[in-house]
Design a protein around this motif. Structure first.
Motif, mmCIF file in Angstrom:
data_model
loop_
_atom_site.group_PDB
_atom_site.id
_atom_site.type_symbol
_atom_site.label_atom_id
_atom_site.label_comp_id
_atom_site.label_asym_id
_atom_site.label_seq_id
_atom_site.Cartn_x
_atom_site.Cartn_y
_atom_site.Cartn_z
ATOM 1 N N UNK A 70 10.009 -3.359 15.690
ATOM 2 C CA UNK A 70 10.412 -1.885 16.005
ATOM 3 C C UNK A 70 11.323 -1.325 15.172
ATOM 4 N N UNK A 71 11.037 -0.167 14.580
ATOM 5 C CA UNK A 71 12.108 0.014 13.590
ATOM 6 C C UNK A 71 12.514 1.985 13.647
ATOM 7 N N UNK A 72 13.623 2.386 13.363
ATOM 8 C CA UNK A 72 13.673 3.803 13.514
ATOM 9 C C UNK A 72 12.923 4.501 12.508
ATOM 10 N N UNK A 73 12.725 5.539 12.681
ATOM 11 C CA UNK A 73 11.909 6.418 11.546
ATOM 12 C C UNK A 73 12.195 6.414 10.058
ATOM 13 N N UNK A 74 11.653 5.890 9.284
ATOM 14 C CA UNK A 74 11.975 6.050 7.660
ATOM 15 C C UNK A 74 11.120 7.062 7.058
ATOM 16 N N UNK A 75 11.398 7.470 5.753
ATOM 17 C CA UNK A 75 10.871 8.093 4.795
ATOM 18 C C UNK A 75 9.270 7.507 4.713
ATOM 19 N N UNK A 76 8.987 6.248 4.911
ATOM 20 C CA UNK A 76 7.595 5.526 5.065
ATOM 21 C C UNK A 76 6.931 6.296 6.185
ATOM 22 N N UNK A 77 7.519 6.174 7.170
ATOM 23 C CA UNK A 77 7.050 6.978 8.483
ATOM 24 C C UNK A 77 6.458 8.272 8.278
ATOM 25 N N UNK A 78 7.413 9.091 7.704
ATOM 26 C CA UNK A 78 7.272 10.279 7.415
ATOM 27 C C UNK A 78 5.978 10.564 6.510
ATOM 28 N N UNK A 79 6.031 9.840 5.469
ATOM 29 C CA UNK A 79 4.936 9.988 4.504
ATOM 30 C C UNK A 79 3.412 9.679 5.493
ATOM 31 N N UNK A 80 3.637 8.671 6.242
ATOM 32 C CA UNK A 80 2.378 8.306 6.895
ATOM 33 C C UNK A 80 1.996 9.424 8.105
ATOM 34 N N UNK A 81 2.984 9.910 8.798
ATOM 35 C CA UNK A 81 2.834 10.887 9.496
ATOM 36 C C UNK A 81 2.243 12.294 9.022
ATOM 37 N N UNK A 82 2.650 12.570 7.698
ATOM 38 C CA UNK A 82 2.079 13.746 7.174
ATOM 39 C C UNK A 82 0.736 13.588 6.214
ATOM 40 N N UNK A 83 0.420 12.250 5.997
ATOM 41 C CA UNK A 83 -0.487 12.069 4.886
ATOM 42 C C UNK A 83 -1.613 11.304 5.579
ATOM 43 N N UNK A 84 -1.428 10.490 6.753
ATOM 44 C CA UNK A 84 -2.387 9.458 7.418
ATOM 45 C C UNK A 84 -2.203 8.069 6.832
ATOM 46 N N UNK A 85 -1.360 7.868 5.836
ATOM 47 C CA UNK A 85 -1.388 6.307 5.148
ATOM 48 C C UNK A 85 0.048 6.218 4.778
ATOM 49 N N UNK A 86 0.476 4.939 4.361
ATOM 50 C CA UNK A 86 1.775 4.496 3.843
ATOM 51 C C UNK A 86 1.912 4.642 2.455
ATOM 52 N N UNK A 87 2.800 4.772 1.937
ATOM 53 C CA UNK A 87 2.948 5.038 0.320
ATOM 54 C C UNK A 87 2.123 4.040 -0.367
ATOM 55 N N UNK A 88 2.279 2.741 0.140
ATOM 56 C CA UNK A 88 1.829 1.454 -0.614
ATOM 57 C C UNK A 88 0.467 1.391 -0.531
ATOM 58 N N UNK A 89 -0.189 1.829 0.555
ATOM 59 C CA UNK A 89 -1.569 2.011 0.639
ATOM 60 C C UNK A 89 -2.118 3.071 0.028
ATOM 61 N N UNK A 90 -1.388 4.120 -0.108
ATOM 62 C CA UNK A 90 -1.811 5.363 -1.093
ATOM 63 C C UNK A 90 -1.725 4.821 -2.641
ATOM 64 N N UNK A 91 -0.794 3.936 -2.788
ATOM 65 C CA UNK A 91 -0.663 3.581 -4.273
ATOM 66 C C UNK A 91 -2.075 2.725 -4.544
ATOM 67 N N UNK A 92 -2.383 1.781 -3.522
ATOM 68 C CA UNK A 92 -3.573 1.308 -3.856
ATOM 69 C C UNK A 92 -4.962 2.182 -4.033
ATOM 70 N N UNK A 93 -5.070 3.146 -3.357
ATOM 71 C CA UNK A 93 -6.124 4.032 -3.330
ATOM 72 C C UNK A 93 -6.165 5.008 -4.521
ATOM 73 N N UNK A 94 -5.019 5.188 -5.221
ATOM 74 C CA UNK A 94 -4.840 5.946 -6.182
ATOM 75 C C UNK A 94 -5.294 5.384 -7.756
ATOM 76 N N UNK A 95 -5.541 4.176 -7.736
ATOM 77 C CA UNK A 95 -6.075 3.829 -9.114
ATOM 78 C C UNK A 95 -7.379 4.463 -9.558
ATOM 79 N N UNK A 96 -8.506 4.564 -8.868
ATOM 80 C CA UNK A 96 -9.395 5.157 -9.452
ATOM 81 C C UNK A 96 -9.246 6.560 -9.895
#
Length: 349
Positions: A312-338
């Protein structure tokens, strides 16, 4: 022509006959309306709007391929926009390129230093490029090198510098001609955590001493915390913009992550039994809930599936990113290669 003088076919050298600084603008340091960039059928930047206030540190946060560097390249006159308008230091990036260049400093994501020259020689070349009065170069050169603690290494070849030292020298070079806006494109990419921290101490110091606007891009969540405001960018669009504190407060929930043998069954059970929408992120079932620590005992009692680990963790900017985009920034990094490969291919043609 050197690497820092031409990019994307654009000559970076300002008009050396027009050496006077433009008068200070009373408005924002950067003003953008409907800015877009298209490469064939790929829209890298999709009609974004934002403003950067004078003397603030403003950050673009997002994965590689989100459109951050393309936006900076347009603001720095390296890439011509496909649509919209942008003003930097009160000057239009298309119609007043020389005026924009005289008022900005730029630290590229990839190094553009000449490794076979000394630190001092690299800065002297930059001073000549920007038409700085010769009588002011020596004093200013020492000032910026001392600021990044490289004065004692001024006569050393750049090839003998570590990655962190090179980045500090590039920041000094970007400051040499006293710009009103300093652009930093992924300023600490490829550096170890300790060096990244030291680079940020220099950035914070120069912000205080130089009284300039800093515009940076990053995909590191911890770096975005240094900004006065951040804009989260994804797939060429700005999805949200505010102070880091306000963005984290907007999430309003604790982040809970659990590991189970059947994550998809856990996601279904969370929806059916608790009305919680969970996602599989970075290999863990992830969801937001108020008072996360108080919810955990109920989770173990009622989920109906064995849980191997829970955090359990307090909201972070990663949570903000996931809340507004539906994914974490690390997962988004992986999907942005193509997407990045497609953009690179289109830019070559």
């Amino acid at each position: 022509m050197g690497a820092d003088q031409a990019i994307d076919g654009v000559d970076l050298r300002p008009d050396l006959d027009a050496r006077a600084q433009a008068p200070a603008s009373e408005g924002d340091a950067v003003s953008v309306v409907g800015l877009s960039k298209r490469y064939g059928e790929l829209e890298a930047v999709r009609g974004i709007d934002f403003a950067v206030h004078r003397n603030e540190t403003f950050g673009f946060l997002g994965p590689n391929g989100a459109g951050k560097s393309t936006t900076i390249n347009m603001l720095c006159t390296l890439v011509r926009p496909s649509g919209g308008r942008a003003l930097v230091a009160g000057h239009d990036v298309v119609g007043e390129r020389d005026e924009v260049r005289r008022n900005i400093g730029l630290v590229f994501q990839d190094s553009t230093l000449d490794g076979y020259l000394t630190a001092e020689q690299n800065l002297h070349l930059h001073a000549e490029l920007y038409g700085m009065p010769r009588q002011s170069v020596a004093v200013r050169l020492r000032q910026v090198l001392e600021m990044v603690e490289l004065w004692e290494r001024r006569k050393s070849l750049v090839n003998t510098f570590s990655g962190g030292m090179k980045r500090r020298l590039e920041i000094a070079r970007g400051l040499l001609h006293s710009p009103r806006v300093l652009f930093l494109d992924e300023p600490t990419v490829g550096l170890d955590p300790q060096t990244r921290s030291s680079i940020w101490s220099y950035i914070t110091r120069l912000k205080r001493e130089e009284q300039i606007t800093i515009f940076l891009t990053t995909h590191y969540m911890d770096e975005a915390e240094y900004c006065d405001r951040i804009a989260i960018m994804d797939h060429g669009e700005i999805v949200v913009m505010d102070t880091p504190a306000a963005l984290k407060e907007s999430v309003g929930k604790d982040r809970v992550q659990i590991q189970t043998a059947d994550p998809h069954a856990a996601i279904d059970a969370l929806r059916q039994k608790f009305g919680i929408d969970a996602r599989l992120a970075e290999g863990a079932v992830t969801f937001g809930v108020a008072s996360g620590e108080q919810f955990v005992p109920r989770l173990f009692a009622e989920l109906g599936l064995p849980i191997s680990t829970v955090s359990v963790s307090r909201p972070s900017l990663d949570d903000v990113f996931m809340s507004y985009t539906g994914t974490t920034i690390r997962d988004a990094e992986a999907s942005s290669t193509d997407r990045m490969r497609t953009m690179a291919r289109l830019m070559r043609h």
